[in-house]
Write a protein that holds these residues in place. Sequence first.
Motif, short mmCIF file in Angstrom:
data_model
loop_
_atom_site.label_atom_id
_atom_site.label_comp_id
_atom_site.label_asym_id
_atom_site.label_seq_id
_atom_site.Cartn_x
_atom_site.Cartn_y
_atom_site.Cartn_z
N UNK A 240 80.41 40.68 46.03
CA UNK A 240 80.27 42.09 46.40
C UNK A 240 81.49 42.91 45.99
N UNK A 241 82.69 42.39 46.28
CA UNK A 241 83.92 43.15 46.00
C UNK A 241 84.34 43.04 44.54
N UNK A 242 84.00 41.93 43.90
CA UNK A 242 84.34 41.67 42.50
C UNK A 242 85.85 41.77 42.25
N UNK A 243 86.63 40.92 42.92
CA UNK A 243 88.09 40.96 42.72
C UNK A 243 88.48 40.44 41.35
N UNK A 244 89.60 40.94 40.84
CA UNK A 244 90.15 40.37 39.62
C UNK A 244 91.31 39.42 39.91
N UNK A 245 91.62 39.26 41.21
CA UNK A 245 92.65 38.30 41.64
C UNK A 245 92.39 37.96 43.10
#
Length: 333
Positions: A240-245
């Motif tokens: 859902x948040x699609x973090x890159x880290x």
Amino acid sequence: AYFVLHTNWIKICSNNLELMLKIAHDKIYNHPLKENHRFPMIKYELIPEQLIIENTCNENNFFNPSDIEDNVILLTHESNYYNKLINQKLEKKEIRAIGFPMSQKLIEREKKIIQGTVECAMNSIKYGISMNIAGGTHHAFTNRAEAFCILNDQAIAANFLIKNGLSNRILILDLDVHQGNGTAEIFRENKNVFTASFHGEKNYPFRKEISDFDYGFNDGTSDKEYLDKIKYDVPRLIDSFEPDFIFYLSGVDIIENDKLGRLSVSIEGCKERDRFVLNYCKTNKIPVQVSMGGGYSPILKDIIEAHSNTFRLAQEIYFWDFIFCLLNSNQCK
């Protein structure tokens, strides 16, 4: 066969340092405390020893963090609090909340740990994962310390990445048994950082902050219920948040004999949790920095085993395929 394979692994990694798991560690991590203090400081000496003895790692896996610059810390912590801290001007009630006797050496230790997590984050961007033997100081707020946490290592490293344009969407996944109240407060208004805490509902802190996602387990929660919840919600949050880290706080105070835990997860269940999280990060190509959370079992070997499992898994999941290819090059053409 296991020993021979791991010995060959170590030999290959020694000649290919860029392939190695990078682990922040310094002798200052093991800070002297009074006998019978409930914080098991000795684990910071015993974990590296165990990993080297069993050939999971060698000395080249470990790096000594450099000195951190004050302006990096001040990206997260208020200057008034930080100045009182480094000048030994905290009030008695502020010191009591920490749980450690204050000294300049303790502050040097905290700053070294913070820099370790910052450097780990940089290594994670390059190699997929990096780990700090210590850290996980999630009870440190912008303007105060509590519960063995003086400066918030993963919060500081997260703000460092954002400030330097190295990340834009960060997930802090806190799986310590105690809610990451300091982390939640620090990023309350920050839309670039998503805070998720899975913790004991009736455990410390008794007055909890509001993370972006909170889930409280009941006392006595065992493997199946715990793992089912982690395996359902963690992928959902990441997708859902699609973090890159991702900053991962791997707390081992969830195990059943932990003095401060109140859950009933086995050491093997704790290992399965870490396996799932690290596999998910690897599969989705999201860099992850791992700090070691709490562990307060009266059986020291259980603390060391539970923490060591996390490092073993990191080696297996992130570096095993490549090492296997080097050992069996005819199968990887």
